[in-house]
Design an enzyme around this catalytic site. Structure first.
Site, PDB file in Angstrom:
ATOM      1  N   GLN A   1       0.826  -1.211   0.000  1.00 21.47           N
ATOM      2  CA  GLN A   1       0.000   0.000   0.000  1.00 21.47           C
ATOM      3  C   GLN A   1       0.861   1.262   0.000  1.00 21.47           C
ATOM      4  O   GLN A   1       2.071   1.203   0.242  1.00 21.47           O
ATOM      5  CB  GLN A   1      -0.908   0.006   1.236  1.00 21.47           C
ATOM      6  CG  GLN A   1      -0.130  -0.099   2.544  1.00 21.47           C
ATOM      7  CD  GLN A   1      -0.916  -0.705   3.691  1.00 21.47           C
ATOM      8  OE1 GLN A   1      -2.131  -0.751   3.643  1.00 21.47           O
ATOM      9  NE2 GLN A   1      -0.231  -1.160   4.729  1.00 21.47           N
TER      10      GLN A   1
ATOM     11  N   HIS B   1      -7.874   3.829  20.017  1.00 20.09           N
ATOM     12  CA  HIS B   1      -7.075   2.796  20.691  1.00 20.09           C
ATOM     13  C   HIS B   1      -7.632   2.460  22.076  1.00 20.09           C
ATOM     14  O   HIS B   1      -7.505   1.323  22.526  1.00 20.09           O
ATOM     15  CB  HIS B   1      -5.592   3.213  20.733  1.00 20.09           C
ATOM     16  CG  HIS B   1      -4.970   3.213  19.368  1.00 20.09           C
ATOM     17  ND1 HIS B   1      -4.434   4.330  18.783  1.00 20.09           N
ATOM     18  CD2 HIS B   1      -4.849   2.208  18.452  1.00 20.09           C
ATOM     19  CE1 HIS B   1      -3.996   4.011  17.566  1.00 20.09           C
ATOM     20  NE2 HIS B   1      -4.231   2.742  17.341  1.00 20.09           N
TER      21      HIS B   1
ATOM     22  N   ASP C   1       1.062   0.704  13.671  1.00 16.22           N
ATOM     23  CA  ASP C   1       1.448   2.015  14.219  1.00 16.22           C
ATOM     24  C   ASP C   1       1.822   1.916  15.698  1.00 16.22           C
ATOM     25  O   ASP C   1       2.451   2.827  16.241  1.00 16.22           O
ATOM     26  CB  ASP C   1       0.318   3.033  14.013  1.00 16.22           C
ATOM     27  CG  ASP C   1      -1.015   2.512  14.526  1.00 16.22           C
ATOM     28  OD1 ASP C   1      -1.199   2.455  15.750  1.00 16.22           O
ATOM     29  OD2 ASP C   1      -1.872   2.136  13.700  1.00 16.22           O
TER      30      ASP C   1
ATOM     31  N   GLY D   1      -1.855 -11.698   8.681  1.00 13.14           N
ATOM     32  CA  GLY D   1      -2.681 -12.108   9.818  1.00 13.14           C
ATOM     33  C   GLY D   1      -3.675 -13.201   9.460  1.00 13.14           C
ATOM     34  O   GLY D   1      -4.028 -14.034  10.303  1.00 13.14           O
TER      35      GLY D   1
ATOM     36  N   ASP E   1      -6.790  -4.861  14.605  1.00 12.81           N
ATOM     37  CA  ASP E   1      -6.615  -3.418  14.401  1.00 12.81           C
ATOM     38  C   ASP E   1      -6.204  -3.205  12.946  1.00 12.81           C
ATOM     39  O   ASP E   1      -5.042  -2.954  12.636  1.00 12.81           O
ATOM     40  CB  ASP E   1      -5.536  -2.904  15.370  1.00 12.81           C
ATOM     41  CG  ASP E   1      -5.295  -1.416  15.215  1.00 12.81           C
ATOM     42  OD1 ASP E   1      -6.050  -0.771  14.483  1.00 12.81           O
ATOM     43  OD2 ASP E   1      -4.335  -0.918  15.827  1.00 12.81           O
TER      44      ASP E   1
ATOM     45  N   ASP F   1      -9.030  -0.405   6.384  1.00 14.65           N
ATOM     46  CA  ASP F   1     -10.408  -0.581   5.902  1.00 14.65           C
ATOM     47  C   ASP F   1     -10.548  -1.860   5.051  1.00 14.65           C
ATOM     48  O   ASP F   1      -9.551  -2.384   4.557  1.00 14.65           O
ATOM     49  CB  ASP F   1     -10.808   0.670   5.103  1.00 14.65           C
ATOM     50  CG  ASP F   1     -10.724   1.897   5.976  1.00 14.65           C
ATOM     51  OD1 ASP F   1     -11.670   2.186   6.705  1.00 14.65           O
ATOM     52  OD2 ASP F   1      -9.650   2.544   5.969  1.00 14.65           O
TER      53      ASP F   1
HETATM   54  N1  SPD Z   1     -11.138   4.422   8.088  1.00 13.35           N
HETATM   55  C1  SPD Z   1     -10.071   4.145   8.961  1.00 13.35           C
HETATM   56  C2  SPD Z   1     -10.165   2.867   9.673  1.00 13.35           C
HETATM   57  C3  SPD Z   1      -8.847   2.541  10.251  1.00 13.35           C
HETATM   58  C4  SPD Z   1      -8.880   1.706  11.420  1.00 13.35           C
HETATM   59  N2  SPD Z   1      -7.548   1.344  11.848  1.00 13.35           N
HETATM   60  C5  SPD Z   1      -6.743   2.381  12.319  1.00 13.35           C
HETATM   61  C6  SPD Z   1      -5.417   1.911  12.789  1.00 13.35           C
HETATM   62  C7  SPD Z   1      -4.984   2.574  14.035  1.00 13.35           C
HETATM   63  N3  SPD Z   1      -4.155   1.749  14.834  1.00 13.35           N
END
Ligand code: SPD
Length: 280
Positions: free
Chosen positions: A32, A63, A87, A139, A156, A159
Site C-alpha cells: 500500500q 485505541h 502504528d 494475519g 486493528d 479498511d
Molecule cells: N477508516 C479508517 C479505519 C482505520 C482503522 N484502523 C486504524 C489503525 C490505528 N491503529
C-alpha cells in the site's frame, strides 16, 4: 494520493480533510501507499492508500476502545494477539495491563512499523518491550496456521479494501475463533454504521453464527468520516456488560483519556438505527 496544502480522504459524495504543513514520509510498500504528514492542528497523521488511520491528537479515541473494554471484561488477559496495529497504538494500550505476559503482533506491512518508529514517538513505545513479539506476516495466514490460543485477539486493521479485505470474512473469523481460549474475546474495528451500513449488518449476522456473543461497540472517533465508529465485541464466554466488574477499572492505575466505566457501558447503548441494522 494528491497532497498539497490540504489532504482529503475522498469518498463518492463527501471528503474529510486536514491542512498540511509538511510531507514527512511517502512510500509505496509492497502492499500500500504509506504517508505521514505534519498537519496544521492535529499533529502527525498516518494515511494508508489515501485513508486516514490516525492523527496524534485524536488516536486515543480509537485505541482506548479497541483495547480496554475487552481487557477489563476478561478475568485474566495474559496472552494477546494483535492483528495489524503496525502504528503501535493498540500495543501501547495492551501493555498498560499488568496481567499481560505476552503480546504477539502480526503486521503485514513492515513500512507501517518503520513509519511509526520514525515519526510517532507517542505510539511506538511498545515495540521494544520484552513482552512484545512483533512478526511481519499476513494475519489471515497466521490465524489459519497457528496452534496458539489467546485470551484476547485485537484486529486493528485498515479498511476492508486492499490488504485488509480478508480480515473481514468468515474464514478469518472461524480461524480466529479457534485461536482463542475457551473464554477468549476478539475485538475488531468494523467501520462506521453510518457509512458502511451493509457491511456492518453483514458482519454481525456472520459472527452471530460463530460466537455466542457478537455485539457492536459504538464509539466516537473524530479522525474518521462521520466521527461515529464501530467495533465488534466477539466473545466465547464473557458478556461485555453482565460480566463487567467495575472494581477492576476502579482498582486499576491505567490512565486513559476516553475510556472509563460510563464510556464502557455507553459503547453498548445503541441508537435505534444501529438496533435496526443488527436486528434488535
Ligand atoms: N477508516 C479508517 C479505519 C482505520 C482503522 N484502523 C486504524 C489503525 C490505528 N491503529
Amino acid at each position: 494520493m494528491k497532497i498539497d496544502s490540504w489532504i482529503f480522504e475522498a469518498h463518492d459524495d463527501m471528503k474529510h480533510g486536514y491542512k498540511v504543513k509538511d510531507i514527512l514520509y511517502h512510500q509505496q510498500s509492497k502492499y500500500q501507499e504509506v504517508v505521514v504528514l505534519e498537519t496544521e492542528g492535529y499533529g502527525k497523521a498516518l494515511y494508508l492508500d489515501g485513508l486516514l488511520m490516525l492523527t496524534e491528537k485524536h488516536e486515543f479515541f480509537y485505541h482506548d476502545v479497541i483495547v480496554h473494554p475487552a481487557m477489563f471484561v476478561h478475568k485474566n488477559p495474559e496472552y494477546v494477539l494483535i492483528i495489524g496495529g503496525g502504528d503501535g497504538g493498540s500495543l501501547r494500550e495492551v501493555l498498560k495491563h499488568k496481567e499481560v505476559k505476552k503480546v504477539d503482533m502480526v503486521e503485514i506491512d513492515e513500512k507501517v512499523v518503520e513509519a511509526s518508529k520514525k515519526f510517532f514517538p507517542t505510539l511506538n513505545i511498545g515495540f521494544d518491550n520484552p513482552k512484545a513479539n512483533i512478526m511481519f506476516d499476513d494475519g489471515i495466514k497466521f490465524v489459519k496456521e497457528t496452534n496458539n490460543k489467546y485470551d484476547i485477539i485485537i484486529v486493528d486493521s485498515s479498511d476492508p479494501i486492499g490488504p485488509a479485505e480478508g480480515l473481514f470474512n468468515e474464514d478469518f473469523y472461524r480461524n480466529a475463533y479457534k485461536s482463542l481460549k475457551e473464554d477468549g474475546i476478539i475485538v475488531s474495528q468494523v467501520e462506521s454504521p453510518l457509512f458502511y451500513e451493509k457491511f456492518f449488518k453483514a458482519h454481525f449476522e456472520m459472527n452471530r453464527k460463530i460466537f455466542p456473543i457478537a455485539m457492536p461497540m459504538i464509539g466516537f472517533e473524530p479522525d474518521y468520516p462521520y466521527g461515529m465508529w464501530g467495533y465488534s465485541f466477539l466473545s466465547r464466554k464473557y458478556h461485555p456488560l453482565n460480566d463487567f466488574n467495575e472494581d477492576k477499572v476502579i482498582n486499576s492505575d491505567i490512565k486513559t483519556r476516553y475510556y472509563n466505566i460510563e464510556v464502557h457501558k455507553a459503547l453498548f447503548a445503541y441508537p435505534n438505527f444501529v438496533r435496526d441494522l443488527i436486528g434488535e
